[in-house]
Write a protein that holds these residues in place. Structure first.
Motif, PDB file in Angstrom:
ATOM      1  N   MET A   1       0.841  -1.201   0.000  1.00 26.03           N
ATOM      2  CA  MET A   1       0.000   0.000   0.000  1.00 26.03           C
ATOM      3  C   MET A   1       0.875   1.249   0.000  1.00 26.03           C
ATOM      4  N   VAL A   2       0.440   2.260  -0.744  1.00 25.30           N
ATOM      5  CA  VAL A   2       1.123   3.547  -0.731  1.00 25.30           C
ATOM      6  C   VAL A   2       0.859   4.234   0.606  1.00 25.30           C
ATOM      7  N   ARG A   3       1.950   4.620   1.263  1.00 22.41           N
ATOM      8  CA  ARG A   3       1.862   5.369   2.518  1.00 22.41           C
ATOM      9  C   ARG A   3       2.800   6.564   2.407  1.00 22.41           C
ATOM     10  N   VAL A   4       2.240   7.749   2.461  1.00 21.38           N
ATOM     11  CA  VAL A   4       3.042   8.968   2.372  1.00 21.38           C
ATOM     12  C   VAL A   4       2.831   9.788   3.631  1.00 21.38           C
ATOM     13  N   ARG A   5       3.759  10.703   3.865  1.00 23.12           N
ATOM     14  CA  ARG A   5       3.636  11.534   5.063  1.00 23.12           C
ATOM     15  C   ARG A   5       3.981  12.974   4.746  1.00 23.12           C
ATOM     16  N   TYR A   6       3.335  13.864   5.493  1.00 16.59           N
ATOM     17  CA  TYR A   6       3.756  15.258   5.538  1.00 16.59           C
ATOM     18  C   TYR A   6       4.295  15.450   6.940  1.00 16.59           C
ATOM     19  N   ALA A   7       5.565  15.865   7.035  1.00 11.66           N
ATOM     20  CA  ALA A   7       6.243  15.868   8.332  1.00 11.66           C
ATOM     21  C   ALA A   7       6.856  17.236   8.614  1.00 11.66           C
ATOM     22  N   PRO A   8       6.033  18.219   8.947  1.00 14.94           N
ATOM     23  CA  PRO A   8       6.543  19.575   9.171  1.00 14.94           C
ATOM     24  C   PRO A   8       7.142  19.762  10.559  1.00 14.94           C
ATOM     25  N   SER A   9       7.987  20.778  10.667  1.00 16.77           N
ATOM     26  CA  SER A   9       8.516  21.214  11.957  1.00 16.77           C
ATOM     27  C   SER A   9       7.784  22.491  12.349  1.00 16.77           C
ATOM     28  N   PRO A  10       7.040  22.494  13.437  1.00 14.91           N
ATOM     29  CA  PRO A  10       6.248  23.675  13.817  1.00 14.91           C
ATOM     30  C   PRO A  10       7.106  24.764  14.449  1.00 14.91           C
ATOM     31  N   THR A  11       7.868  25.450  13.607  1.00 15.36           N
ATOM     32  CA  THR A  11       8.747  26.518  14.086  1.00 15.36           C
ATOM     33  C   THR A  11       8.315  27.887  13.581  1.00 15.36           C
ATOM     34  N   GLY A  12       7.283  27.931  12.751  1.00 11.34           N
ATOM     35  CA  GLY A  12       6.785  29.188  12.208  1.00 11.34           C
ATOM     36  C   GLY A  12       5.443  28.953  11.546  1.00 11.34           C
ATOM     37  N   GLY A  13       4.906  29.992  10.920  1.00 13.58           N
ATOM     38  CA  GLY A  13       3.605  29.880  10.274  1.00 13.58           C
ATOM     39  C   GLY A  13       3.602  28.850   9.156  1.00 13.58           C
ATOM     40  N   PHE A  14       2.416  28.381   8.814  1.00  9.10           N
ATOM     41  CA  PHE A  14       2.226  27.371   7.764  1.00  9.10           C
ATOM     42  C   PHE A  14       2.380  28.051   6.407  1.00  9.10           C
ATOM     43  N   HIS A  15       3.526  27.838   5.774  1.00  2.85           N
ATOM     44  CA  HIS A  15       3.894  28.497   4.522  1.00  2.85           C
ATOM     45  C   HIS A  15       3.227  27.797   3.338  1.00  2.85           C
ATOM     46  N   VAL A  16       2.966  28.552   2.268  1.00  2.00           N
ATOM     47  CA  VAL A  16       2.329  27.943   1.097  1.00  2.00           C
ATOM     48  C   VAL A  16       3.229  26.892   0.448  1.00  2.00           C
ATOM     49  N   GLY A  17       4.551  27.008   0.633  1.00  2.60           N
ATOM     50  CA  GLY A  17       5.437  25.967   0.120  1.00  2.60           C
ATOM     51  C   GLY A  17       5.189  24.648   0.825  1.00  2.60           C
ATOM     52  N   GLY A  18       5.040  24.704   2.146  1.00  2.00           N
ATOM     53  CA  GLY A  18       4.701  23.504   2.901  1.00  2.00           C
ATOM     54  C   GLY A  18       3.316  22.997   2.553  1.00  2.00           C
ATOM     55  N   ALA A  19       2.393  23.929   2.309  1.00  2.00           N
ATOM     56  CA  ALA A  19       1.033  23.532   1.940  1.00  2.00           C
ATOM     57  C   ALA A  19       1.033  22.775   0.616  1.00  2.00           C
ATOM     58  N   ARG A  20       1.864  23.227  -0.334  1.00  2.00           N
ATOM     59  CA  ARG A  20       1.930  22.505  -1.609  1.00  2.00           C
ATOM     60  C   ARG A  20       2.494  21.098  -1.407  1.00  2.00           C
ATOM     61  N   THR A  21       3.523  20.963  -0.560  1.00  2.00           N
ATOM     62  CA  THR A  21       4.076  19.640  -0.280  1.00  2.00           C
ATOM     63  C   THR A  21       3.006  18.737   0.322  1.00  2.00           C
ATOM     64  N   ALA A  22       2.265  19.261   1.292  1.00  2.00           N
ATOM     65  CA  ALA A  22       1.188  18.480   1.904  1.00  2.00           C
ATOM     66  C   ALA A  22       0.147  18.097   0.859  1.00  2.00           C
ATOM     67  N   LEU A  23      -0.202  19.042  -0.006  1.00  2.00           N
ATOM     68  CA  LEU A  23      -1.221  18.805  -1.029  1.00  2.00           C
ATOM     69  C   LEU A  23      -0.797  17.695  -1.988  1.00  2.00           C
ATOM     70  N   TYR A  24       0.451  17.735  -2.461  1.00  2.00           N
ATOM     71  CA  TYR A  24       0.905  16.711  -3.408  1.00  2.00           C
ATOM     72  C   TYR A  24       0.922  15.330  -2.748  1.00  2.00           C
ATOM     73  N   ASN A  25       1.355  15.263  -1.499  1.00  2.00           N
ATOM     74  CA  ASN A  25       1.319  13.984  -0.793  1.00  2.00           C
ATOM     75  C   ASN A  25      -0.115  13.496  -0.629  1.00  2.00           C
ATOM     76  N   TRP A  26      -1.002  14.412  -0.271  1.00  2.00           N
ATOM     77  CA  TRP A  26      -2.417  14.060  -0.089  1.00  2.00           C
ATOM     78  C   TRP A  26      -3.022  13.568  -1.399  1.00  2.00           C
ATOM     79  N   LEU A  27      -2.755  14.288  -2.500  1.00  2.00           N
ATOM     80  CA  LEU A  27      -3.300  13.890  -3.798  1.00  2.00           C
ATOM     81  C   LEU A  27      -2.787  12.517  -4.218  1.00  2.00           C
TER      82      LEU A  27
END
Length: 492
Positions: A1-27
């Motif tokens: 099974m495909v298992r992907v993760r979004y693994a951010p470090s909560p050191t600042g605001g949620f940047h759109v670059g991180g949002a795109r990474t999360a989105l591609y993993n989710w898709l």
């Protein structure tokens, strides 16, 4: 099974670059029928911010990126917060030391700094000189007797090459001698990103690692770490850099000003507060580095899931076009039902000091839907309807080719017609006012222009009949009376 993760470090605001990474993993997970895991990498305790974690979770939920395992959801591979997994990392670091794949390093920060300075003086690339790599048991015992707590370093091979295959970029090969012996476990017992990342990806059975291209230099080290453990690495895909709108530099990590003084927003919560729709942000971010098709830029969430393919992710940097986002957001606003738009406008109007009823919100939505790019554009178009008094130059009441007396007659006639109209609805108002212009010997635009200024204080406003309905009969009549008084008071 495909298992992907979004693994951010909560050191600042949620940047759109991180949002795109999360989105591609989710898709990718949704396309493959797999699992999308959210893992919080909070081992950098000096930079960790609890408010950043809350911002991240809120931003993911706003974008509709639900996770199958992770904080607030749980799952069979938890805990999903790295600070709750510290004994695991210590255990696995000790395993590497026991098998000779890693070693303790007792070098002080002062010594390491001196080594780097000497390397720079000689024109060499700064890096660890492996001074502790071959310590004897006796030397180690002496350090332990003095109470010196070491870091743990990976014993990187001194010869050969390491090749990693990237699903977007192909094979990437580096000489092992160019890699230093990276730290795996710090002296405070916390792991570095490298150790925690590899251990967690293995234990959580991650099949694909999709992340920003800034991690390409770390990937050979991670592959060597997988080999040291005797594990198979996952598939890797490194996403393209996001450029600012000029295409001449990386998108800023903080809000900046564009060449025309406009704000360049970069945090997900900033776009939300600025009145962008999550549907538009989802669609737009998907296209920052990936192509849905050659013909279409607009698509639904379901269409994106069906079409998503890692092979269509670009190797080249992608420009973050605010103009395209604004266009797209306007399109999505116009596609909403009036009732849906009304519900979304209520909190926006409230923040601007306009408390509206459900009925008024619907009226506002009808008036502004074709005229706004973001939700935040709406208050400025209708604020006149929610104030007690208007301030404007009475001369604006007099339209082109009209005299002061013409305008006074028009105001009086309009007031009487609107007082008598049986229903204060758009249709009834139009049926009353259009014939009135003819009876006064005026063009419709002249009469309507005078009424518009009297009721809104502006020469440009949303459609007149809807505007009159929103303001309401009582206030419209009062404003027409006030306009006539202001004009009478003006010198002839």
């Amino acid at each position: 099974m495909v298992r992907v993760r979004y693994a951010p470090s909560p050191t600042g605001g949620f940047h759109v670059g991180g949002a795109r990474t999360a989105l591609y993993n989710w898709l990718f997970a949704r396309h493959m029928g797999g699992r999308f895991i959210l893992r919080i990498e909070d081992t950098d305790r000096t930079r960790y911010r609890p408010d950043a974690l809350a911002d991240l979770l809120e931003g993911l939920r706003w974008l509709g990126l639900d996770w199958d395992e992770g904080p607030a959801v749980g799952g069979p591979y938890g805990p999903y917060t790295q600070s709750e997994r510290l004994p695991l990392y210590q255990e696995y670091a000790e395993r590497l030391v026991a098998k000779g794949a890693a070693y303790p390093c007792y070098c002080t920060p002062e010594r390491l700094q001196a080594v780097r300075e000497e390397q720079r003086r000689r024109g060499e690339a700064p890096g660890y000189d492996r001074a502790c790599r071959e310590l004897t048991r006796r030397q180690i015992a002496e350090y332990q007797a003095r109470g010196v707590t070491p870091v743990i370093r990976l014993r990187v091979p001194l010869e050969g090459q390491t090749t990693t295959h990237d699903l977007i970029r192909g094979d990437i090969t580096v000489d092992n001698r160019s890699l230093d012996d990276l730290i795996l476990l710090k002296s405070d017992g916390f792991p570095t990103y490298h150790l925690a990342n590899v251990v967690d990806d293995h234990l959580m059975e991650i099949s694909h690692v999709m992340r920003g291209d800034e991690w390409i230099p770390s990937t050979p080290r991670h592959v060597l770490l997988y080999r040291a453990f005797g594990w198979d690495p996952p598939e890797f895909a490194h996403l393209p850099l996001i450029l600012n709108p000029t295409g001449k530099g990386k998108l800023s990590k903080r809000k900046a000003k564009g060449p025309g003084g406009e704000d360049y927003l970069v945090m997900v919560h900033e776009f939300r507060q600025a009145g962008y729709l999550p549907e538009a942000m989802f669609n737009f971010l998907a296209l920052v580095g990936w192509a849905y098709s050659e013909q279409e830029d607009l698509f639904s969430r379901e269409q994106a899931i069906a079409a998503f393919d890692i092979g269509r992710i670009s190797k080249s940097p992608a420009v973050f076009s605010y103009d395209k986002l604004n266009w797209m957001n306007g399109v999505y606003i116009r596609q909403l039902t009036v009732d849906d738009l009304a519900q979304r406008l209520v909190p926006v109007l409230a923040r601007a000091g306009m408390r509206v009823s459900a009925g008024e919100a619907v009226q506002v939505a009808r008036l502004v839907q074709e005229r706004i790019t973001t939700l935040n554009d709406a208050p400025g178009l209708v604020d006149f309807a929610f104030v007690d008094t208007l301030a404007y130059d009475p001369a604006l009441l007099i339209q082109k080719n009209m005299t002061r007396d013409d305008t006074l007659r028009a105001l009086e006639a309009a007031r009487e017609a609107l007082r008598a109209v049986p229903s204060f609805s758009e249709q009834a108002l139009e049926e009353a006012l259009r014939p009135l212009a003819n009876s006064l010997g005026l063009k419709a635009g002249q009469l309507f222009g005078t009424i518009r200024v009297a009721v809104t204080g502006r020469t440009v406003a949303p459609p007149l009949f809807g505007t009159l309905e929103l303001v309401g009969r009582e206030r419209v009549l009062a404003r027409l009376t006030r306009a006539r008084e202001l004009l009478v008071a003006q010198p002839a």
